[in-house]
Scaffold this motif. Structure first.
Motif, short mmCIF file in Angstrom:
data_model
loop_
_atom_site.label_atom_id
_atom_site.label_comp_id
_atom_site.label_asym_id
_atom_site.label_seq_id
_atom_site.Cartn_x
_atom_site.Cartn_y
_atom_site.Cartn_z
N GLU A 1 0.83 -1.21 0.00
CA GLU A 1 0.00 0.00 0.00
C GLU A 1 0.86 1.25 0.00
O GLU A 1 0.52 2.25 -0.64
CB GLU A 1 -0.93 -0.01 1.20
N ARG A 2 1.99 1.21 0.71
CA ARG A 2 2.87 2.38 0.73
C ARG A 2 3.45 2.66 -0.65
O ARG A 2 3.70 3.81 -1.01
CB ARG A 2 4.01 2.16 1.74
N VAL A 3 3.65 1.60 -1.41
CA VAL A 3 4.21 1.76 -2.75
C VAL A 3 3.21 2.44 -3.68
O VAL A 3 3.53 3.42 -4.36
CB VAL A 3 4.65 0.39 -3.32
N TRP A 4 1.96 1.92 -3.75
CA TRP A 4 1.03 2.50 -4.73
C TRP A 4 0.49 3.87 -4.28
O TRP A 4 -0.06 4.60 -5.08
CB TRP A 4 -0.10 1.54 -5.08
N ASN A 5 0.65 4.22 -2.99
CA ASN A 5 0.25 5.55 -2.54
C ASN A 5 1.38 6.57 -2.61
O ASN A 5 1.18 7.75 -2.34
CB ASN A 5 -0.28 5.49 -1.11
N ALA A 6 2.59 6.11 -3.00
CA ALA A 6 3.75 6.99 -3.00
C ALA A 6 3.70 8.09 -4.07
O ALA A 6 4.06 9.23 -3.79
CB ALA A 6 5.02 6.16 -3.15
N PRO A 7 3.27 7.81 -5.29
CA PRO A 7 3.24 8.87 -6.32
C PRO A 7 2.26 9.99 -5.94
O PRO A 7 1.30 9.75 -5.18
CB PRO A 7 2.77 8.14 -7.59
N PRO A 8 2.47 11.19 -6.46
CA PRO A 8 1.60 12.33 -6.11
C PRO A 8 0.12 12.07 -6.36
O PRO A 8 -0.73 12.52 -5.59
CB PRO A 8 2.12 13.45 -7.03
N PHE A 9 -0.21 11.36 -7.43
CA PHE A 9 -1.61 11.06 -7.73
C PHE A 9 -1.96 9.61 -7.40
O PHE A 9 -2.97 9.09 -7.87
CB PHE A 9 -1.91 11.33 -9.21
N GLY A 10 -1.13 8.95 -6.61
CA GLY A 10 -1.37 7.54 -6.32
C GLY A 10 -1.03 6.70 -7.54
O GLY A 10 -0.31 7.14 -8.44
N THR A 11 -1.56 5.48 -7.59
CA THR A 11 -1.34 4.59 -8.74
C THR A 11 -2.66 4.42 -9.48
O THR A 11 -3.69 4.18 -8.87
CB THR A 11 -0.81 3.22 -8.27
N ILE A 12 -2.58 4.54 -10.80
CA ILE A 12 -3.78 4.51 -11.64
C ILE A 12 -3.86 3.19 -12.38
O ILE A 12 -2.87 2.72 -12.94
CB ILE A 12 -3.77 5.68 -12.64
N ASN A 13 -5.04 2.62 -12.40
CA ASN A 13 -5.27 1.38 -13.14
C ASN A 13 -6.31 1.64 -14.23
O ASN A 13 -7.13 2.55 -14.13
CB ASN A 13 -5.76 0.28 -12.19
N LEU A 14 -6.26 0.80 -15.28
CA LEU A 14 -7.24 0.84 -16.35
C LEU A 14 -7.99 -0.48 -16.36
O LEU A 14 -7.37 -1.54 -16.43
CB LEU A 14 -6.57 1.08 -17.70
#
Length: 208
Positions: free
Chosen positions: A1-14
Motif C-alpha cells: 500500500e505504501r508503494v502505490w500511494n507513494a506517487p503524487p496522484f497515487g497509482t492509476i489502473n485501467l
C-alpha cells in the motif's frame, strides 16, 4: 500500500468495463456472454481490494452483434489508451475529481466478471439461442466455449442462430444439445431454437 500511494496522484489502473459493473478478471468476455449492448473503460485509483478504487474517468464503448472477445478487446484497447491520456491531463490540470464507486448507482443489477474456468466456459444447450451464441462469441478466440461430444470435448469458435430451419410444430422430443445435419450444416438444438455451428476445434485437432 505504501508503494502505490507513494506517487503524487497515487497509482492509476485501467479496467475494461464501466466500474463498478463487471469487476473481475475477465470483463471483456463476460460483457458479451451477458448479452450487454454497451461496456467501456475506466481509470481508477488503486486500492487494496481488487477493482474497488475511486473512479477517475470513464468512456463508453458499444458492443456490436458481430463482436467477439477479440474485436471488443481491440475497441477497448484503442479507447483505453485515449482515456489514460485524458486522465493524466485532468489530474495534472487539477480538473479531475475522483468518485467513490459506492456513490455510483446502477440502473441494473451489477454483474461480475470472474476468472474463466472449465465450468463456466462449458456451453449449456438448455439455454436460449441468444445466450448460447453470446457465450460462444464471448469466449472466442480464447479460451473458447466447449461442449462434450461422443468423440471427446469440442471447442466452438463461431456460430449463428439458424432462422431457416423451421418446423410446423415444435418437436418437444428433441432434447437440447441434440445435433443434426441440415443443408450441409451442423445444427444443435437449444431451448427455443437451433444454433448453426461455424468453426470448431475437435479434441487434439486444429480449427476446422
Amino acid at each position: 500500500e505504501r508503494v502505490w500511494n507513494a506517487p503524487p496522484f497515487g497509482t492509476i489502473n485501467l479496467h475494461a468495463s464501466l466500474l463498478p459493473n463487471l469487476r473481475g478478471a475477465a470483463p471483456i468476455q463476460w460483457a458479451i456472454v451477458h448479452g450487454l449492448k454497451e461496456t467501456g473503460v475506466t481509470t481508477f485509483s488503486l486500492q487494496h481490494a481488487i477493482d474497488t478504487g475511486d473512479i477517475l474517468k470513464q468512456a463508453k464503448v458499444s458492443i456490436a452483434h458481430s463482436d467477439t472477445a477479440s474485436s471488443l478487446h481491440d475497441k477497448l484497447l484503442s479507447r483505453g489508451k485515449e482515456l489514460i491520456v485524458e486522465t493524466l491531463d485532468g489530474l495534472c490540470e487539477g480538473t479531475l475529481k475522483s468518485i467513490p464507486q459506492e456513490k455510483i448507482l446502477l440502473l441494473e443489477q451489477r454483474l461480475d466478471a470472474p476468472k474463466l474456468n472449465r465450468e463456466n466456459t462449458r456451453i449449456d444447450w438448455s439455454q436460449s439461442i441468444d445466450n448460447v451464441r453470446n457465450r460462444i462469441r464471448g469466449l472466442a478466440p480464447y479460451p473458447k466455449a466447449w461442449t462434450p461430444t461422443p468423440f471427446g470435448d469440442m471447442k466452438i469458435l463461431s456460430s449463428e442462430i439458424e432462422h431457416d430451419f423451421m418446423l410446423d410444430k415444435p418437436d418437444v422430443s428433441i432434447a437440447p444439445g441434440t445435433a443434426i445435419r441440415h443443408n450441409q450444416s451442423l445444427l444443435v438444438a437449444c431451448r427455443n431454437g437451433w444454433i448453426r455451428i461455424g468453426v470448431v476445434v475437435p479434441e487434439g485437432k486444429k480449427p476446422m
